[in-house]
Design an enzyme around this catalytic site. Sequence first.
Site, PDB file in Angstrom:
ATOM      1  N   PHE A 149       0.818  -1.221   0.000  1.00 36.15           N
ATOM      2  CA  PHE A 149       0.000   0.000   0.000  1.00 36.15           C
ATOM      3  C   PHE A 149       0.848   1.267   0.000  1.00 36.15           C
ATOM      4  CE2 PHE A 149       1.006   0.008   4.511  1.00 36.15           C
ATOM      5  CZ  PHE A 149       1.052   1.366   4.811  1.00 36.15           C
ATOM      6  N   LYS A 173      -1.242  -7.017  -9.247  1.00 39.12           N
ATOM      7  CA  LYS A 173      -2.193  -7.152  -8.129  1.00 39.12           C
ATOM      8  C   LYS A 173      -1.766  -6.105  -7.106  1.00 39.12           C
ATOM      9  CE  LYS A 173      -3.066  -8.327  -4.434  1.00 39.12           C
ATOM     10  NZ  LYS A 173      -3.498  -7.322  -3.402  1.00 39.12           N
ATOM     11  N   GLU A 176      -4.912  -3.673  -1.804  1.00 35.05           N
ATOM     12  CA  GLU A 176      -6.357  -3.433  -1.755  1.00 35.05           C
ATOM     13  C   GLU A 176      -6.688  -2.146  -0.991  1.00 35.05           C
ATOM     14  OE1 GLU A 176      -4.466  -5.748  -0.428  1.00 35.05           O
ATOM     15  OE2 GLU A 176      -5.515  -6.984   1.049  1.00 35.05           O
ATOM     16  N   ARG A 177      -5.675  -1.533  -0.339  1.00 37.24           N
ATOM     17  CA  ARG A 177      -5.979  -0.340   0.466  1.00 37.24           C
ATOM     18  C   ARG A 177      -5.997   0.936  -0.378  1.00 37.24           C
ATOM     19  NH1 ARG A 177      -1.778  -1.644   5.267  1.00 37.24           N
ATOM     20  NH2 ARG A 177      -1.944  -3.891   5.054  1.00 37.24           N
ATOM     21  N   SER A 226       5.457  -6.976   3.176  1.00 39.07           N
ATOM     22  CA  SER A 226       6.035  -7.300   4.488  1.00 39.07           C
ATOM     23  C   SER A 226       6.817  -8.615   4.424  1.00 39.07           C
ATOM     24  CB  SER A 226       4.914  -7.395   5.518  1.00 39.07           C
ATOM     25  OG  SER A 226       4.014  -8.408   5.122  1.00 39.07           O
ATOM     26  N   CYS A 281       9.461   1.810   3.319  1.00 38.72           N
ATOM     27  CA  CYS A 281      10.368   0.703   3.632  1.00 38.72           C
ATOM     28  C   CYS A 281      11.782   1.218   3.837  1.00 38.72           C
ATOM     29  CB  CYS A 281      10.347  -0.324   2.521  1.00 38.72           C
ATOM     30  SG  CYS A 281      11.003   0.341   1.011  1.00 38.72           S
ATOM     31  N   GLU A 382       8.849  -4.262  13.007  1.00 37.55           N
ATOM     32  CA  GLU A 382       8.741  -3.143  12.076  1.00 37.55           C
ATOM     33  C   GLU A 382       7.433  -2.421  12.407  1.00 37.55           C
ATOM     34  OE1 GLU A 382       7.839  -4.053   7.940  1.00 37.55           O
ATOM     35  OE2 GLU A 382       8.880  -2.253   7.267  1.00 37.55           O
TER      36      GLU A 382
HETATM   37  P1  NAD Z   1       1.627  -6.616   2.955  1.00 34.89           P
HETATM   38  O1  NAD Z   1       2.665  -7.674   3.023  1.00 34.89           O
HETATM   39  O2  NAD Z   1       0.510  -6.675   3.952  1.00 34.89           O
HETATM   40  O3  NAD Z   1       0.909  -6.630   1.518  1.00 34.89           O
HETATM   41  C1  NAD Z   1       1.640  -6.646   0.320  1.00 34.89           C
HETATM   42  C2  NAD Z   1       0.825  -7.358  -0.732  1.00 34.89           C
HETATM   43  O4  NAD Z   1       0.606  -8.717  -0.329  1.00 34.89           O
HETATM   44  C3  NAD Z   1      -0.551  -6.742  -0.965  1.00 34.89           C
HETATM   45  O5  NAD Z   1      -0.820  -6.718  -2.341  1.00 34.89           O
HETATM   46  C4  NAD Z   1      -1.488  -7.668  -0.213  1.00 34.89           C
HETATM   47  O6  NAD Z   1      -2.764  -7.742  -0.798  1.00 34.89           O
HETATM   48  C5  NAD Z   1      -0.787  -9.011  -0.297  1.00 34.89           C
HETATM   49  N1  NAD Z   1      -1.052  -9.861   0.870  1.00 34.89           N
HETATM   50  C6  NAD Z   1      -1.286  -9.446   2.151  1.00 34.89           C
HETATM   51  N2  NAD Z   1      -1.488 -10.514   2.953  1.00 34.89           N
HETATM   52  C7  NAD Z   1      -1.382 -11.615   2.177  1.00 34.89           C
HETATM   53  C8  NAD Z   1      -1.475 -13.015   2.443  1.00 34.89           C
HETATM   54  N3  NAD Z   1      -1.723 -13.488   3.663  1.00 34.89           N
HETATM   55  N4  NAD Z   1      -1.291 -13.867   1.427  1.00 34.89           N
HETATM   56  C9  NAD Z   1      -1.030 -13.407   0.176  1.00 34.89           C
HETATM   57  N5  NAD Z   1      -0.931 -12.092  -0.124  1.00 34.89           N
HETATM   58  C10 NAD Z   1      -1.100 -11.204   0.860  1.00 34.89           C
HETATM   59  O7  NAD Z   1       2.370  -5.217   3.017  1.00 34.89           O
HETATM   60  P2  NAD Z   1       1.732  -3.759   3.140  1.00 34.89           P
HETATM   61  O8  NAD Z   1       1.216  -3.576   4.523  1.00 34.89           O
HETATM   62  O9  NAD Z   1       0.828  -3.483   1.999  1.00 34.89           O
HETATM   63  O10 NAD Z   1       3.036  -2.857   2.925  1.00 34.89           O
HETATM   64  C11 NAD Z   1       3.929  -2.538   3.944  1.00 34.89           C
HETATM   65  C12 NAD Z   1       5.087  -3.515   4.003  1.00 34.89           C
HETATM   66  O11 NAD Z   1       5.774  -3.518   2.737  1.00 34.89           O
HETATM   67  C13 NAD Z   1       6.146  -3.106   5.017  1.00 34.89           C
HETATM   68  O12 NAD Z   1       6.601  -4.261   5.653  1.00 34.89           O
HETATM   69  C14 NAD Z   1       7.232  -2.473   4.173  1.00 34.89           C
HETATM   70  O13 NAD Z   1       8.527  -2.504   4.748  1.00 34.89           O
HETATM   71  C15 NAD Z   1       7.173  -3.328   2.959  1.00 34.89           C
HETATM   72  N6  NAD Z   1       7.772  -2.675   1.809  1.00 34.89           N
HETATM   73  C16 NAD Z   1       8.997  -3.104   1.394  1.00 34.89           C
HETATM   74  C17 NAD Z   1       9.624  -2.479   0.342  1.00 34.89           C
HETATM   75  C18 NAD Z   1      10.968  -2.936  -0.128  1.00 34.89           C
HETATM   76  O14 NAD Z   1      11.393  -2.475  -1.163  1.00 34.89           O
HETATM   77  N7  NAD Z   1      11.657  -3.827   0.556  1.00 34.89           N
HETATM   78  C19 NAD Z   1       8.994  -1.413  -0.311  1.00 34.89           C
HETATM   79  C20 NAD Z   1       7.744  -1.001   0.127  1.00 34.89           C
HETATM   80  C21 NAD Z   1       7.142  -1.639   1.194  1.00 34.89           C
END
Ligand code: NAD
Length: 498
Positions: A149, A173, A176-177, A226, A281, A382
């Site tokens: 998101f 994909k 969703e937020r 994450s 991140c 985090e």
């Molecule tokens: P998230 O892991 O909750 O979601 C990321 C994606 O995974 C979304 O599209 C979501 O729909 C999907 N997802 C969520 N739960 C799932 C599940 N149980 N099974 C399958 N798919 C699932 O992350 P977020 O809250 O949207 O974003 C924040 C996180 O992203 C933080 O941890 C941040 O550090 C990380 N991030 C990392 C980078 C990087 O380059 N390393 C960059 C941006 C964000």
Amino acid sequence: MTTIEHWIGGRRTAGESTRTSPVWNPATGQHQHDLLLAEPSDVDAAVQAAGAAFESWGDSSISTRTKVLFNFREIVNRRAGEIAQAITDEHGKVLSDAAGEVQRGLEVVEFACGIPTMLKGGYSDQVSTGVDSFSFRQPLGVVAGITPFNFPAMVPMWMFPVAIACGNTFVLKPSERDPSASMLLAEIWAEAGLPEGVFNVVHGDKVAVDALLDHPDVAAISFVGSTPIAKYVHERATASGKRVQALGGAKNHAIVLPDADMGFAAQHLAAAAFGSAGERCMAISATIAVGSAGDQLMEHVEAQARAVKVGPGRDPSSEMGPIVTPESRDRIVGFIDAGERQGGKVLVDGRGLVVAGHEAGFFVGPTVIDQVTTDMDCYTNEIFGPVLSVLRSDSVDEAIAMINANPYGNGTAVFTNSGGAARKFMRGVHVGMIGINVPVPVPMAYYSFGGWKNSLFGEHHIHGPEGVEFYTRGKVVTSRWPDAGTPSGASLDMPTAR
Ligand code: NAD
């Protein structure tokens, strides 16, 4: 209230989706849209559309592809304000920050406009008598991106410009937020002349993600999110034979040495910790003050944190907006509570912040917790919010050891005036992206972005040269054009050069 649909085969469609999830305006607390959540059949329809489009796009000339990319770049540039507004209204970050995100995404588009140079192969004349050798790279087919998101435009733009420039077709994909930015980008691709089906968007949750991870016609997965989900995506998609790059979470440390300019360091630490409400991140969430730096630094950091103007992202005077959802806000507040309970000193407290006129918004103010130790929950997790934890160490070596003991390795920074200390730091830390007096060292598009340890699963960093490698596979050709009458030289022995 509008319902947001998918983008498949060049048009909006609800497909077979009936489930929805709410999209909030975090500044007002309003439920502003319903988002359709894809079923496996919708994912399959997107992959089929992308597969059909690959037949011609994968075979199109490099100049056909770059022409569309240049058009795309122009239109994104023209509509950048509109994309930034969509981001602010769903993510909450302030408009100037959202515009910066679009700009950083555009830089990847510009890199992808130069794909002819990146796709040049190698040629070796006369590797053996009458024999030449050359190499080139080809696209993989249908590739998918699953994105978080916190950068609803930039992170997808880390992926699809390079993938599409290399000749792949793409299924996104998004989170969703905050799904609207990806729909604008889909519209812009169509306006730029991208053939239908080359770029598709399916919205959804775990159901859609799992359908992509298991789909036999998806060749590669790029994931950013994450750490637990990155690890899961990497394991499941590699098990089904796909190429995977899965970028995970972070706990980015800055160390401040006693010889640093404390005013400069504090300004940059506050910007890196509280920009985008800490939902980056590459945000600095832990600072290690080395030796005598501590108390002097804290005075400056406290003043900087108190000066941040928090408000709705659409207000040009706001420097920091709200948190993306009520659940995220409550989770952040829970970590501040835990830090206080476990012995941290909450020097600046953002809990309970109310913004006049936006009482229902999901706000948490800048928060600084001093005297944090590595066993506290606010350090081991985090937080992904506007919370800066401050730890102390006696030496640079001890600070480097603390960073290396942390399971994440995305970004880190050192504040110092000593070249020797900076060099020791950059060589010694087990982290992928390093700043020297630069707290958010996000690489430019022509380098690649990626962390170490639990911040990345897979071998390839994202965009830049490693992105081109990720989205293509190589061929090496060894060729001979025998002249009539030349002895064939055929032998049953292992071929060796002559
Ligand atoms: P998230 O892991 O909750 O979601 C990321 C994606 O995974 C979304 O599209 C979501 O729909 C999907 N997802 C969520 N739960 C799932 C599940 N149980 N099974 C399958 N798919 C699932 O992350 P977020 O809250 O949207 O974003 C924040 C996180 O992203 C933080 O941890 C941040 O550090 C990380 N991030 C990392 C980078 C990087 O380059 N390393 C960059 C941006 C964000």
